[in-house]
Write a protein that holds these residues in place. Structure first.
Motif, PDB file in Angstrom:
ATOM      1  N   UNK A  60      11.254  12.868  -5.094  1.00 40.13           N
ATOM      2  CA  UNK A  60       9.855  12.616  -5.443  1.00 40.13           C
ATOM      3  C   UNK A  60       9.738  12.073  -6.869  1.00 40.13           C
ATOM      4  N   UNK A  61      10.598  12.555  -7.752  1.00 34.53           N
ATOM      5  CA  UNK A  61      10.623  12.052  -9.126  1.00 34.53           C
ATOM      6  C   UNK A  61      11.039  10.580  -9.139  1.00 34.53           C
ATOM      7  N   UNK A  62      12.032  10.236  -8.329  1.00 33.40           N
ATOM      8  CA  UNK A  62      12.494   8.854  -8.251  1.00 33.40           C
ATOM      9  C   UNK A  62      11.365   7.939  -7.793  1.00 33.40           C
ATOM     10  N   UNK A  63      10.649   8.362  -6.782  1.00 32.57           N
ATOM     11  CA  UNK A  63       9.536   7.551  -6.288  1.00 32.57           C
ATOM     12  C   UNK A  63       8.437   7.465  -7.351  1.00 32.57           C
ATOM     13  N   UNK A  64       8.187   8.568  -8.024  1.00 35.52           N
ATOM     14  CA  UNK A  64       7.134   8.594  -9.047  1.00 35.52           C
ATOM     15  C   UNK A  64       7.445   7.646 -10.203  1.00 35.52           C
ATOM     16  N   UNK A  65       8.689   7.615 -10.678  1.00 37.11           N
ATOM     17  CA  UNK A  65       8.993   6.719 -11.799  1.00 37.11           C
ATOM     18  C   UNK A  65       8.947   5.253 -11.355  1.00 37.11           C
ATOM     19  N   UNK A  66       9.348   4.974 -10.118  1.00 35.91           N
ATOM     20  CA  UNK A  66       9.266   3.599  -9.609  1.00 35.91           C
ATOM     21  C   UNK A  66       7.809   3.155  -9.511  1.00 35.91           C
ATOM     22  N   UNK A  67       6.960   4.022  -8.986  1.00 35.07           N
ATOM     23  CA  UNK A  67       5.524   3.708  -8.877  1.00 35.07           C
ATOM     24  C   UNK A  67       4.923   3.537 -10.263  1.00 35.07           C
ATOM     25  N   UNK A  68       5.304   4.394 -11.171  1.00 28.14           N
ATOM     26  CA  UNK A  68       4.774   4.338 -12.540  1.00 28.14           C
ATOM     27  C   UNK A  68       5.046   2.975 -13.171  1.00 28.14           C
ATOM     28  N   UNK A  69       6.226   2.448 -12.956  1.00 22.33           N
ATOM     29  CA  UNK A  69       6.585   1.150 -13.533  1.00 22.33           C
ATOM     30  C   UNK A  69       5.807   0.018 -12.862  1.00 22.33           C
ATOM     31  N   UNK A  70       5.683   0.068 -11.544  1.00 21.43           N
ATOM     32  CA  UNK A  70       4.957  -1.014 -10.865  1.00 21.43           C
ATOM     33  C   UNK A  70       3.461  -0.959 -11.136  1.00 21.43           C
ATOM     34  N   UNK A  71       2.932   0.218 -11.414  1.00 17.26           N
ATOM     35  CA  UNK A  71       1.482   0.382 -11.595  1.00 17.26           C
ATOM     36  C   UNK A  71       1.016   0.066 -13.012  1.00 17.26           C
ATOM     37  N   UNK A  72       1.919  -0.237 -13.900  1.00 16.04           N
ATOM     38  CA  UNK A  72       1.566  -0.386 -15.307  1.00 16.04           C
ATOM     39  C   UNK A  72       0.496  -1.452 -15.548  1.00 16.04           C
ATOM     40  N   UNK A  73       0.450  -2.501 -14.726  1.00 19.43           N
ATOM     41  CA  UNK A  73      -0.569  -3.532 -14.925  1.00 19.43           C
ATOM     42  C   UNK A  73      -1.734  -3.424 -13.938  1.00 19.43           C
ATOM     43  N   UNK A  74      -1.769  -2.346 -13.160  1.00 22.04           N
ATOM     44  CA  UNK A  74      -2.825  -2.048 -12.196  1.00 22.04           C
ATOM     45  C   UNK A  74      -2.961  -3.072 -11.074  1.00 22.04           C
ATOM     46  N   UNK A  75      -2.050  -3.991 -10.981  1.00 19.41           N
ATOM     47  CA  UNK A  75      -2.056  -4.948  -9.882  1.00 19.41           C
ATOM     48  C   UNK A  75      -0.639  -5.065  -9.356  1.00 19.41           C
TER      49      UNK A  75
END
Length: 138
Positions: A82-97
């Motif tokens: 879950x941490x792995x998925x969370x950090x990946x999402x965090x990086x992709x979400x940085x620009x909100x698009x």
């Protein structure tokens, strides 16, 4: 935590950042900030970050996305999926698009991890909420 697990988390963040074929300054700053502040990276030698990221980019070019992602997941304890998925999402979400490539990468990662859909949805919603900005007053 092992060096291999730290490196695996960083690999997944790098793959997430490069999934739309261009890593942005915002994504690099986010990766650095996550490594600096998340408890999961305690004990990680911060001076290794650039080397780990460059090695990941080299492996992406040599063996491809699926192999890099599979190796990263294999290096992680199940309790950190879950941490792995969370950090990946965090990086992709940085620009909100999210570009289509980023969405496809997250879908690929979801399919490879043993996480239920409710967990991944919660992680995605939380990341969007953290990155949201106030609208500019007119």
């Amino acid at each position: 935590m092992s060096t291999a697990a730290h490196d695996a988390l960083i690999d997944l963040m790098i793959v997430a950042a490069t999934s739309d074929s261009a890593i942005t300054e915002k994504e690099l700053v986010r990766i650095s900030a996550l490594v600096d502040r998340l408890p999961v990276f305690e004990g990680f030698d911060r001076k290794r970050l650039e080397d780990v990221a460059n090695a990941c980019a080299d492996r992406l070019n040599q063996i491809g996305l699926d192999a890099v992602v599979d190796a990263a997941i294999d290096a992680l304890p199940v309790k950190l999926q879950d941490t792995a998925y969370a950090v990946a999402v965090e990086v992709t979400a940085v620009d909100l698009y999210l570009e289509q490539e980023e969405l496809r990468f997250l879908e690929l990662l979801r399919d490879k991890l043993t996480l239920d859909r409710l967990t991944t949805a919660a992680i995605e919603v939380a990341a969007r909420a953290r990155h949201r900005k106030l609208p500019v007053a007119s």
